[in-house]
Enzyme design. Sequence first.
Site, PDB file in Angstrom:
ATOM      1  N   ASP A  10     -21.893  64.548 101.716  1.00 46.48           N
ATOM      2  CA  ASP A  10     -23.323  64.594 101.491  1.00 46.48           C
ATOM      3  C   ASP A  10     -23.932  65.730 101.597  1.00 46.48           C
ATOM      4  O   ASP A  10     -24.665  66.058 100.436  1.00 46.48           O
ATOM      5  CB  ASP A  10     -23.813  63.985 102.959  1.00 46.48           C
ATOM      6  CG  ASP A  10     -23.282  62.744 103.281  1.00 46.48           C
ATOM      7  OD1 ASP A  10     -22.784  61.974 102.354  1.00 46.48           O
ATOM      8  OD2 ASP A  10     -23.712  62.039 104.527  1.00 46.48           O
ATOM      9  N   ARG A  15     -28.676  61.657  98.553  1.00 44.24           N
ATOM     10  CA  ARG A  15     -27.836  61.189  97.968  1.00 44.24           C
ATOM     11  C   ARG A  15     -27.506  59.534  97.987  1.00 44.24           C
ATOM     12  O   ARG A  15     -27.772  59.175  98.995  1.00 44.24           O
ATOM     13  CB  ARG A  15     -26.326  61.991  97.959  1.00 44.24           C
ATOM     14  CG  ARG A  15     -25.711  61.715  99.372  1.00 44.24           C
ATOM     15  CD  ARG A  15     -24.503  60.574  99.159  1.00 44.24           C
ATOM     16  NE  ARG A  15     -24.128  60.315 100.494  1.00 44.24           N
ATOM     17  CZ  ARG A  15     -24.618  59.427 101.315  1.00 44.24           C
ATOM     18  NH1 ARG A  15     -25.439  58.560 101.043  1.00 44.24           N
ATOM     19  NH2 ARG A  15     -23.836  59.009 102.552  1.00 44.24           N
TER      20      ARG A  15
END
Length: 337
Positions: free
Chosen positions: A148, A10
């Site tokens: 995350d 990400r």
Amino acid sequence: MGLRAWAPGRVNLIGDHTDYMGGLVLPMAIGLGTEITGDRGGNWVMLGSDGFDGVAEIPLAGVADPAAIEPPWARYVAAVVDEVRPRDGLVGMVHSTLPAGSGLASSAALEVAVATALGADRVNPVRAARACQRAEERAVGVPCGIMDQLVSLAAVEGMALRIDCDTLQLEHVAFPDDAEIVVIHSGQHRELSGSAYAERRAECEAAEQVIGRLREASPLDVEVIDDPVLRRRARHVTTENERVDALASALAKGQLGYAGELLAASHASMRDDFEVSTPALDQLVGTVRGVPGVYGARVTGAGFGGCVVVLCKPKTRINGPVVWRGRPAPGASLSTI
Ligand code: GLA
């Protein structure tokens, strides 16, 4: 029949060092990630890798201490096995396109790929993300937040993901058609298990002892904190929470100039109040901001090195080590092959 599990890395658009204080974040999945191919069965999880040395050999019965096993990358696998407690084992290979130590959540992608391959409940991404978050802490001792792991599991193509890390409510925010994200590497490797991350978190918790929950506090409330360091840390968290909602609404309305200003303000806050930027990151952000077509740029993730995220017009020419460019990618998936 074999399986293929995929978990993306990400890039965080805004909202850093807020997740572990129950704050707001706005990350998106990128097109780089970790893939596991293999077959279920047996009483072991056995994974080789074309990027990491050694083999992860984890008995389904669990290991006494995931943090103590070798090779080091197998610690993540062991901790996830212990959290997911699958009934069947797995024999397979790990292949990752994510550079490690770049602030793009490569360890979360490995955890989510293992959990997905082992059949973790993806209908409820929060549960699986929590299991992977706990695994990270047990594997390497980093007291990370949930951002995350959750974005890797729950991302939707074309959308950024606003996460309220207090209620764990998710909101998909459409990314404008006439914009693109570019991720550039500062050249500085970042090591999260270093003590600085835990130190920042402890400082935020110390600030909460003075003014109560940072999630409920406003930037004005933090001014009563006497200790100048704790005051700066708390100011970053409270102003960053406000910027997350401002950016989510700027993106939804296509106000890209304003979005760029919010990225600049976030970078300044990470640099001056939270003190997690570095001269290399500051210089990169300064240079890229002057490029025609760029709306804004900031350090992304934990800081202390790693990458810069750039919001720009599609096809903007950016010089420098571009790690990835594109629009928000989809989250984790599991298929048969
Ligand atoms: C790391 C952690 C996340 C988050 C960021 C900073 O990526 O894993 O939980 O705290 O740093 O925003």
